[in-house]
Design an enzyme around this catalytic site. Structure first.
Site, PDB file in Angstrom:
ATOM      1  N   LYS A   6       0.835  -1.212   0.000  1.00 35.49           N
ATOM      2  CA  LYS A   6       0.000   0.000   0.000  1.00 35.49           C
ATOM      3  C   LYS A   6       0.863   1.252   0.000  1.00 35.49           C
ATOM      4  O   LYS A   6       0.633   2.172  -0.787  1.00 35.49           O
ATOM      5  CB  LYS A   6      -0.906   0.003   1.242  1.00 35.49           C
ATOM      6  CG  LYS A   6      -1.578   1.333   1.493  1.00 35.49           C
ATOM      7  CD  LYS A   6      -2.446   1.334   2.732  1.00 35.49           C
ATOM      8  CE  LYS A   6      -1.741   1.580   4.046  1.00 35.49           C
ATOM      9  NZ  LYS A   6      -1.451   2.985   4.377  1.00 35.49           N
ATOM     10  N   ASN A   7       1.860   1.275   0.892  1.00 31.40           N
ATOM     11  CA  ASN A   7       2.621   2.511   1.068  1.00 31.40           C
ATOM     12  C   ASN A   7       3.626   2.774  -0.050  1.00 31.40           C
ATOM     13  O   ASN A   7       4.279   3.822  -0.063  1.00 31.40           O
ATOM     14  CB  ASN A   7       3.305   2.523   2.441  1.00 31.40           C
ATOM     15  CG  ASN A   7       2.288   2.722   3.549  1.00 31.40           C
ATOM     16  OD1 ASN A   7       1.115   3.006   3.284  1.00 31.40           O
ATOM     17  ND2 ASN A   7       2.723   2.575   4.795  1.00 31.40           N
ATOM     18  N   CYS A  25      -4.747  12.880  13.110  1.00 36.10           N
ATOM     19  CA  CYS A  25      -5.362  11.568  12.932  1.00 36.10           C
ATOM     20  C   CYS A  25      -5.116  10.751  14.179  1.00 36.10           C
ATOM     21  O   CYS A  25      -4.431  11.181  15.097  1.00 36.10           O
ATOM     22  CB  CYS A  25      -4.856  10.863  11.684  1.00 36.10           C
ATOM     23  SG  CYS A  25      -3.362   9.960  11.925  1.00 36.10           S
ATOM     24  N   ARG A  60       0.886  14.458  13.471  1.00 37.76           N
ATOM     25  CA  ARG A  60       1.356  14.292  12.101  1.00 37.76           C
ATOM     26  C   ARG A  60       1.344  15.593  11.290  1.00 37.76           C
ATOM     27  O   ARG A  60       0.574  15.761  10.340  1.00 37.76           O
ATOM     28  CB  ARG A  60       0.552  13.201  11.392  1.00 37.76           C
ATOM     29  CG  ARG A  60       0.642  11.876  12.115  1.00 37.76           C
ATOM     30  CD  ARG A  60      -0.049  10.772  11.388  1.00 37.76           C
ATOM     31  NE  ARG A  60       0.713  10.275  10.259  1.00 37.76           N
ATOM     32  CZ  ARG A  60       0.247   9.377   9.398  1.00 37.76           C
ATOM     33  NH1 ARG A  60      -0.963   8.913   9.532  1.00 37.76           N
ATOM     34  NH2 ARG A  60       0.999   8.954   8.414  1.00 37.76           N
ATOM     35  N   ASP A  71       4.861   0.621  11.944  1.00 32.33           N
ATOM     36  CA  ASP A  71       3.659  -0.015  11.389  1.00 32.33           C
ATOM     37  C   ASP A  71       3.514  -1.479  11.813  1.00 32.33           C
ATOM     38  O   ASP A  71       2.526  -2.121  11.471  1.00 32.33           O
ATOM     39  CB  ASP A  71       3.657   0.087   9.852  1.00 32.33           C
ATOM     40  CG  ASP A  71       3.409   1.510   9.376  1.00 32.33           C
ATOM     41  OD1 ASP A  71       3.034   2.355  10.204  1.00 32.33           O
ATOM     42  OD2 ASP A  71       3.601   1.776   8.168  1.00 32.33           O
ATOM     43  N   ARG A 129      -8.634  -0.698   4.509  1.00 32.09           N
ATOM     44  CA  ARG A 129      -7.746   0.336   3.951  1.00 32.09           C
ATOM     45  C   ARG A 129      -6.397  -0.248   3.564  1.00 32.09           C
ATOM     46  O   ARG A 129      -5.747   0.253   2.657  1.00 32.09           O
ATOM     47  CB  ARG A 129      -7.511   1.444   4.987  1.00 32.09           C
ATOM     48  CG  ARG A 129      -8.748   2.238   5.298  1.00 32.09           C
ATOM     49  CD  ARG A 129      -8.398   3.409   6.175  1.00 32.09           C
ATOM     50  NE  ARG A 129      -7.397   4.241   5.497  1.00 32.09           N
ATOM     51  CZ  ARG A 129      -6.840   5.308   6.034  1.00 32.09           C
ATOM     52  NH1 ARG A 129      -7.173   5.691   7.231  1.00 32.09           N
ATOM     53  NH2 ARG A 129      -5.941   6.000   5.363  1.00 32.09           N
TER      54      ARG A 129
END
Ligand code: EPZ
Length: 431
Positions: free
Chosen positions: A22-23, A126, A131, A316, A408
């Site tokens: 994803k990233n 968030c 952030r 993560d 997500r």
């Protein structure tokens, strides 16, 4: 709203194909804004964040096409996506889209670099911390953009184009490094970036930009040198495998016991985490097909961990590792140094019977003999999956609420786990 129901206790045995990251996919898709020609991305994961970014890019005028399945494609084959930004019709990224996914703020760099202007909503806070975007704006200012903040929007302008500069990040930032790459490739002259992020996803972006005609040296190291070019062209690039997805399933099997082949994963993309996992007692080996992780009946050893930028232990994977440590034979300390508020999973893990206390940026986890299923809910993607892992090893039934967080970033999570023996299903309120 969907929930995931898990009945814990089964070891995980089998093969899990690892999807595209994803990233990496998100910044690669954004890089399509840099050229009038078509950028083709292979191995793009099927995720809610990817779909949302397609909508955001569509709003700027990017046409996209997803290829249909090909003979021989397995059920988990990644998507091939063609992105055509020949005609950028709008350089504004509105609040209602950017507020839903922080990474969409990164469109600011290619829009200013190619179009000389961007108006992008500030992403806001968030669940994992404040952030800020100050370092991303610092990059654009160094490269000569005029920045104004007006009514919650960043307006960045460089009507005569960006110009090369020397950029030193005071702390390692993935988004800041993506921003530097995507703006300096079209700037006039030479840019040097010091203290750049070394994450594999940054390297993947740099590799793709080079295929598009960019001149970048040092990708994957902490010093990047970029010689701006007048324009970039189309290219074809395959998204690298998702190291966080691989690390997550590695933690899962380390917790439930069993034997998993993580197809497509390599040890090279998970250096910090694999060392730690081995210390907990998991057996790790590399095969021609991927990474094999096993744990037999022996107990889980407690190991202390501090999150760090790559190649250190990734933030993560912090929540997933904490899930594993809740069943360790002793006490472990988990220190989070990247995001100040990334402990929202602690109270939910406690609902499953975990013993965790927080001291500033450190969670102290006293391993317990057993966890017991319960209804739980999480506030972000990685926290949610940590609850899934814990539930797989807990006695009885767990219902994980707010499944949209998982969608997500984890492609077909239930199917992948079920195929390896987990008792897991998605239930909708209607069902
Ligand atoms: C990326 O976020 C990832 N997101 C995150 O993954 C990941 O946790 C993070 O990098 C760190 O590895 C994507 O790739 C889409 P940073 P990013 O800029 O780029 C501070 C997930 O679960 N900072 O490297 O936003 C920041 O507050 C997500 O997939 C500033 O102070 O993270 C943090 O403390 C969550 N000013 C540190 O730097 C800035 O302008 C590192 O953040 C920018 C960042």
């Amino acid at each position: 709203m969907d929930r995931i129901r898990i009945v814990g206790g089964n070891p995980l045995v089998g093969t899990i194909p690892i999807s595209g990251a994803k990233n990496a996919a998100l910044p690669l898709m954004i890089a399509s804004l840099l050229t009038r020609e078509v950028l083709t991305l292979e191995n793009v994961p099927r995720l809610a964040d990817v779909n949302l970014l397609m909508r955001i890019l569509g709003n700027h005028g990017v046409d996209y096409r997803i290829e249909g399945k090909r003979t021989g494609d397995g059920p988990y084959a990644g998507q091939t996506m063609h992105l055509d930004a020949s005609d950028i019709v709008d350089t504004t990224a509105p609040y209602d889209l950017v507020s839903r996914m922080r990474a969409s703020f990164w469109v600011v760099a290619p829009l200013v670099a190619r179009m000389g202007r961007a108006k992008v909503s500030l992403p806001g806070g968030c669940a994992i911390g404040t952030r800020p975007v100050d370092l991303l704006l610092m990059v654009l200012e160094k490269l000569g953009a005029q920045i104004e903040i007006e009514s919650g929007y960043v307006i960045a302008e460089a009507p005569k184009g960006l110009r090369g500069a020397e950029i030193t990040f005071p702390k390692v930032t993935v988004g800041g490094t993506h921003t530097a790459l995507m703006s300096a490739v079209l700037a006039n002259g030479h840019t040097v970036v010091h203290n750049a992020a070394r994450e594999p996803e940054v390297r993947d972006l740099a590799d793709c930009l080079v295929k598009m005609g960019a001149k970048i040296k040092g990708a994957g190291t902490s010093t990047l040198e970029i010689e701006g070019v007048g324009s970039l062209h189309g290219a074809r690039h395959a998204v690298l495998p998702d190291r966080i997805e691989a690390g997550t399933y590695a933690m899962a099997v380390a917790m439930t016991g069993g034997d998993l082949l993580l197809q497509g994963a390599t040890a090279a993309i998970l250096p910090g985490a694999l060392e730690i996992l081995a210390q907990t007692g998991a057996e790790i080996s590399s095969t021609s097909e991927g990474l094999r992780i096993r744990r037999n009946g022996s107990g889980i050893m407690p190991v202390d961990v501090t999150t760090e930028p790559y190649p250190g232990f990734p933030t993560d994977l912090q929540a997933q590792f904490m899930a594993l440590m809740t069943r360790a034979k002793g006490t472990s300390r988990i220190t989070e140094t990247i995001f100040e508020n990334r402990f929202m999973h602690v109270q939910e893990l406690a609902r499953l019977g975990a013993h965790i206390r927080l001291e500033d940026d450190t969670a102290i986890v006293d391993g317990v003999a057993r966890l017991k299923g319960a209804p739980v809910m999480a506030t972000d993607l990685r926290a949610s999956v940590s609850l899934v892992i814990a539930a797989l090893a807990a006695e009885g039934e767990t219902l994980v609420h707010r499944v949209y967080h998982l969608d997500r970033g984890f492609e077909r999570l239930e199917q992948k786990l079920e195929a390896c023996g987990a008792e897991i299903e998605r239930v909708s309120d209607a069902g």
